[in-house]
Design a protein around this motif. Structure first.
Motif, PDB file in Angstrom:
ATOM      1  N   ARG A  54      -8.072   9.322  -7.019  1.00  0.00           N
ATOM      2  CA  ARG A  54      -7.486  10.023  -8.161  1.00  0.00           C
ATOM      3  C   ARG A  54      -7.952   9.390  -9.469  1.00  0.00           C
ATOM      4  NH1 ARG A  54      -2.713  12.867  -9.858  1.00  0.00           N
ATOM      5  NH2 ARG A  54      -1.812  11.803 -11.655  1.00  0.00           N
ATOM      6  N   ARG A  55      -8.335  10.249 -10.427  1.00  0.00           N
ATOM      7  CA  ARG A  55      -8.744   9.746 -11.737  1.00  0.00           C
ATOM      8  C   ARG A  55      -8.139  10.646 -12.804  1.00  0.00           C
ATOM      9  NH1 ARG A  55     -14.180   9.497 -14.940  1.00  0.00           N
ATOM     10  NH2 ARG A  55     -14.570  11.398 -13.786  1.00  0.00           N
ATOM     11  N   PHE A  56      -7.002  10.207 -13.271  1.00  0.00           N
ATOM     12  CA  PHE A  56      -6.284  10.935 -14.312  1.00  0.00           C
ATOM     13  C   PHE A  56      -6.870  10.540 -15.661  1.00  0.00           C
ATOM     14  CE2 PHE A  56      -2.828  11.203 -17.410  1.00  0.00           C
ATOM     15  CZ  PHE A  56      -2.496  12.543 -17.287  1.00  0.00           C
ATOM     16  N   VAL A  57      -7.312  11.518 -16.414  1.00  0.00           N
ATOM     17  CA  VAL A  57      -7.918  11.246 -17.721  1.00  0.00           C
ATOM     18  C   VAL A  57      -6.909  11.614 -18.803  1.00  0.00           C
ATOM     19  CG1 VAL A  57      -9.853  11.749 -19.263  1.00  0.00           C
ATOM     20  CG2 VAL A  57     -10.200  11.734 -16.781  1.00  0.00           C
ATOM     21  N   PRO A  58      -6.313  10.602 -19.482  1.00  0.00           N
ATOM     22  CA  PRO A  58      -5.309  10.902 -20.497  1.00  0.00           C
ATOM     23  C   PRO A  58      -5.965  11.456 -21.758  1.00  0.00           C
ATOM     24  CG  PRO A  58      -5.725   8.552 -20.439  1.00  0.00           C
ATOM     25  CD  PRO A  58      -6.584   9.164 -19.364  1.00  0.00           C
ATOM     26  N   GLY A  59      -5.160  12.001 -22.618  1.00  0.00           N
ATOM     27  CA  GLY A  59      -5.697  12.541 -23.864  1.00  0.00           C
ATOM     28  C   GLY A  59      -4.955  13.786 -24.264  1.00  0.00           C
ATOM     29  N   PRO A  60      -5.505  14.476 -25.258  1.00  0.00           N
ATOM     30  CA  PRO A  60      -4.819  15.657 -25.779  1.00  0.00           C
ATOM     31  C   PRO A  60      -4.613  16.735 -24.715  1.00  0.00           C
ATOM     32  CG  PRO A  60      -6.992  15.366 -26.811  1.00  0.00           C
ATOM     33  CD  PRO A  60      -6.713  14.134 -26.012  1.00  0.00           C
ATOM     34  N   ALA A  61      -5.560  16.851 -23.765  1.00  0.00           N
ATOM     35  CA  ALA A  61      -5.377  17.807 -22.665  1.00  0.00           C
ATOM     36  C   ALA A  61      -5.411  17.024 -21.368  1.00  0.00           C
ATOM     37  CB  ALA A  61      -6.467  18.869 -22.694  1.00  0.00           C
ATOM     38  N   PRO A  62      -4.295  16.368 -21.006  1.00  0.00           N
ATOM     39  CA  PRO A  62      -4.285  15.503 -19.822  1.00  0.00           C
ATOM     40  C   PRO A  62      -4.738  16.284 -18.590  1.00  0.00           C
ATOM     41  CG  PRO A  62      -2.237  15.334 -21.034  1.00  0.00           C
ATOM     42  CD  PRO A  62      -2.991  16.459 -21.640  1.00  0.00           C
ATOM     43  N   ASN A  63      -5.620  15.667 -17.808  1.00  0.00           N
ATOM     44  CA  ASN A  63      -6.100  16.437 -16.658  1.00  0.00           C
ATOM     45  C   ASN A  63      -6.762  15.549 -15.624  1.00  0.00           C
ATOM     46  OD1 ASN A  63      -9.273  16.609 -17.043  1.00  0.00           O
ATOM     47  ND2 ASN A  63      -8.303  16.749 -19.056  1.00  0.00           N
ATOM     48  N   LEU A  64      -6.897  16.135 -14.436  1.00  0.00           N
ATOM     49  CA  LEU A  64      -7.711  15.573 -13.374  1.00  0.00           C
ATOM     50  C   LEU A  64      -9.037  16.318 -13.406  1.00  0.00           C
ATOM     51  CD1 LEU A  64      -4.971  15.560 -10.612  1.00  0.00           C
ATOM     52  CD2 LEU A  64      -5.868  13.567 -11.818  1.00  0.00           C
ATOM     53  N   ARG A  65     -10.075  15.696 -12.893  1.00  0.00           N
ATOM     54  CA  ARG A  65     -11.383  16.331 -12.888  1.00  0.00           C
ATOM     55  C   ARG A  65     -11.546  17.082 -11.565  1.00  0.00           C
ATOM     56  NH1 ARG A  65     -13.686  14.122 -17.674  1.00  0.00           N
ATOM     57  NH2 ARG A  65     -11.802  14.381 -18.888  1.00  0.00           N
ATOM     58  N   LYS A  66     -11.365  18.386 -11.630  1.00  0.00           N
ATOM     59  CA  LYS A  66     -11.311  19.194 -10.407  1.00  0.00           C
ATOM     60  C   LYS A  66     -12.670  19.356  -9.724  1.00  0.00           C
ATOM     61  CE  LYS A  66      -6.924  19.670 -10.577  1.00  0.00           C
ATOM     62  NZ  LYS A  66      -6.082  20.840 -10.453  1.00  0.00           N
ATOM     63  N   GLU A  67     -13.745  19.008 -10.435  1.00  0.00           N
ATOM     64  CA  GLU A  67     -15.062  19.042  -9.789  1.00  0.00           C
ATOM     65  C   GLU A  67     -15.194  17.922  -8.749  1.00  0.00           C
ATOM     66  OE1 GLU A  67     -18.123  20.583  -9.393  1.00  0.00           O
ATOM     67  OE2 GLU A  67     -16.822  22.201 -10.020  1.00  0.00           O
ATOM     68  N   SER A  68     -14.391  16.856  -8.891  1.00  0.00           N
ATOM     69  CA  SER A  68     -14.458  15.741  -7.949  1.00  0.00           C
ATOM     70  C   SER A  68     -13.427  15.979  -6.837  1.00  0.00           C
ATOM     71  CB  SER A  68     -14.171  14.440  -8.691  1.00  0.00           C
ATOM     72  OG  SER A  68     -12.790  14.409  -9.009  1.00  0.00           O
ATOM     73  N   TRP A  69     -13.136  14.935  -6.060  1.00  0.00           N
ATOM     74  CA  TRP A  69     -12.182  15.074  -4.956  1.00  0.00           C
ATOM     75  C   TRP A  69     -10.771  15.379  -5.449  1.00  0.00           C
ATOM     76  CZ3 TRP A  69     -12.892  15.436   0.250  1.00  0.00           C
ATOM     77  CH2 TRP A  69     -14.181  15.166   0.724  1.00  0.00           C
ATOM     78  N   ASP A  70     -10.491  15.151  -6.731  1.00  0.00           N
ATOM     79  CA  ASP A  70      -9.181  15.563  -7.252  1.00  0.00           C
ATOM     80  C   ASP A  70      -8.996  17.074  -7.197  1.00  0.00           C
ATOM     81  OD1 ASP A  70      -7.870  13.183  -7.768  1.00  0.00           O
ATOM     82  OD2 ASP A  70      -8.815  12.936  -9.739  1.00  0.00           O
ATOM     83  N   GLY A  71     -10.085  17.813  -6.976  1.00  0.00           N
ATOM     84  CA  GLY A  71      -9.962  19.256  -6.772  1.00  0.00           C
ATOM     85  C   GLY A  71      -9.615  19.638  -5.349  1.00  0.00           C
ATOM     86  N   GLN A  72      -9.691  18.679  -4.421  1.00  0.00           N
ATOM     87  CA  GLN A  72      -9.383  18.952  -2.999  1.00  0.00           C
ATOM     88  C   GLN A  72      -8.453  17.877  -2.441  1.00  0.00           C
ATOM     89  OE1 GLN A  72     -10.174  21.669  -1.638  1.00  0.00           O
ATOM     90  NE2 GLN A  72     -11.661  22.427  -3.141  1.00  0.00           N
ATOM     91  N   PRO A  73      -7.258  17.730  -3.027  1.00  0.00           N
ATOM     92  CA  PRO A  73      -6.388  16.614  -2.602  1.00  0.00           C
ATOM     93  C   PRO A  73      -5.890  16.742  -1.167  1.00  0.00           C
ATOM     94  CG  PRO A  73      -5.255  18.060  -4.169  1.00  0.00           C
ATOM     95  CD  PRO A  73      -6.687  18.503  -4.141  1.00  0.00           C
TER      96      PRO A  73
END
Ligand SMILES: [Fe+2]
Length: 433
Positions: free
Chosen positions: A295-314
């Motif tokens: 899991r790689r949660f990227v904080p910021g104005p639009a908090p999100n996970l990068r769904k192109e990586s394995w975070d798209g297939q949890p």
């Protein structure tokens, strides 16, 4: 006839008793015979295997020689000859036998956009003469030549045809440091998206146009890599394991060809992987693949996970983790920065470690490394140098050094170890400080 071996030589897919030898002849139009030799010494005084292969125009005059009957865990040297011209010599090495406890020394590289710099890191990787080299994808980039770059890639247009992809691979292989890395050790490569097209999944839009493009890209990939199997019916069997004694099972994954809306791997590849993860008797289960795994949660104005990586297939990731009690190692690339971290299950159990290589040359995105580290406690290391991974798997532990160069816009950068980590099977510990 000028020397036809301008693209160099390579070997790959090591087994305890054999390897694949590769070359591709240039400047020919018709088919040609190519003699090959395998020797115990680099002067070819003790040649122990030889034969003749046929370089066919239909396969871009590439040659894939399946050498068998070799001794396990042994260095060999090989070369080719055609039309009175001799190729450079390569060094290869077989895998150890099934009961071996010998450590395995490996390197892993990824993301080598030609226009972004010189392949200095590959020269240093070659000097290490590892037992095996993994390539974690983005071996070429399909993009059109940019207006500005460290150097000019050919052809100028985006690659979409067989001729275009072939010319792009030839352009990449014009770099002597890349050729040196291929000649230094056997490779086990996997691809990511740019070997075909940015961010493609599976059969793309399903159009004939895309499937023809994908088939052309897969064929050109085969024609330039020391692979055991040929493309067939527009596909290429890429997922496979390469086992090093009882020490490491390297499971090379294909995260592109069978990808769909709810799957990274496709049903068949997942079943194969789950069965092997559960059953393998070896110390280290190593996933060799391109995409950020934990899991790689990227904080910021639009908090999100990068769904192109394995975070798209949890869900699929959770099924893989449920199959391994511990001793999982994941090697990844794709994100153009280096990362390391613990692999933790949804239940909070640490079952392994992930090492993400940055890039041989490809420019990093603007990433808030410290901010991402702070938001993801299981991630323990971030670094923005270009470089590669250099590791050793043994019965006691699994070590990975992040090797980096300070610049790729000019030749000649020295290499150094930026950080080194060790795992005994449940998370990582830094050992270089
Ligand atoms: Fe990349």
């Amino acid at each position: 006839m000028p020397n036809p071996f301008t693209l160099g030589v390579a070997s790959g897919e090591p087994l305890p008793d054999g390897v694949i030898l590769w070359t591709r002849l240039t400047g020919l139009s018709r088919a040609a015979d190519v003699q090959w030799q395998v020797a115990e010494d680099d002067r070819f005084a003790k040649v122990i295997r030889q034969g003749v292969a046929r370089a066919q125009p239909a396969w871009a005059h590439s040659v894939h020689v399946k050498v068998e009957g070799l001794r396990a865990a042994t260095d060999y040297f090989y070369r080719f000859r055609s039309g009175g011209e001799l190729s450079p010599a390569g060094r290869t090495r077989t895998a150890p036998g099934p009961t071996s406890t010998q450590p395995v020394r490996f390197a892993a590289a990824n993301c080598q956009r030609f226009e972004h710099g010189w392949y200095t890191a590959y020269r240093h990787l070659a000097d290490e003469r590892p037992d095996v080299v993994f390539h974690l994808g983005d071996y070429i980039y399909e993009y059109a030549r940019p207006a500005h770059g460290v150097r000019r890639v050919d052809p100028a247009d985006e690659t979409t045809t067989l001729a275009g992809y072939r010319a792009r691979y030839a352009s990449y292989r014009s770099d002597p440091d890349l050729r040196a890395a291929h000649a230094a050790a056997p490779w086990v490569p996997v691809w990511d998206d740019h070997e075909v097209m940015d961010n493609y999944h599976g059969r793309g839009d399903g159009s004939d146009r895309f499937l023809r493009r994908r088939a052309a890209a897969y064929q050109a990939y085969y024609e330039h890599m020391p692979l055991r199997v040929r493309p067939r019916d527009g596909g290429l069997q890429m997922y496979r394991r390469r086992t090093y004694g009882v020490i490491a099972d390297f499971m090379a994954l294909d995260v592109r060809q069978f990808r769909g809306p709810a799957t990274m791997l496709g049903a068949e590849q997942e079943a194969w992987l789950l069965a092997r993860l559960a059953a393998t008797p070896v110390r280290w289960r190593v996933l060799v693949q391109s995409l950020f795994f934990t899991r790689r949660f990227v904080p910021g104005p639009a908090p999100n996970l990068r769904k192109e990586s394995w975070d798209g297939q949890p869900e699929q990731r959770a099924r893989l983790l449920a199959a391994v009690p511990q001793n999982l190692v994941v090697l990844s690339g794709d994100v153009h920065n280096a990362w390391a971290g613990d692999i933790v299950t949804g239940a909070g159990v640490t079952v392994g470690a992930e090492f993400v290589g940055s890039a041989i040359t490809s420019n990093p995105p603007v990433t808030d490394g410290p901010g991402v580290l702070a938001a993801n406690p299981h991630l323990r290391y971030f670094d923005a140098h270009r470089g590669y991974l250099s590791g050793t798997a043994s019965a006691t532990d699994f070590r990975v050094a992040f090797r980096g160069v300070d610049h790729v816009d000019r030749k000649g950068a020295p290499v150094r170890t930026l950080a080194e980590f060790v795992t005994e099977g449940r998370g990582i510990r830094r050992v270089d400080v």
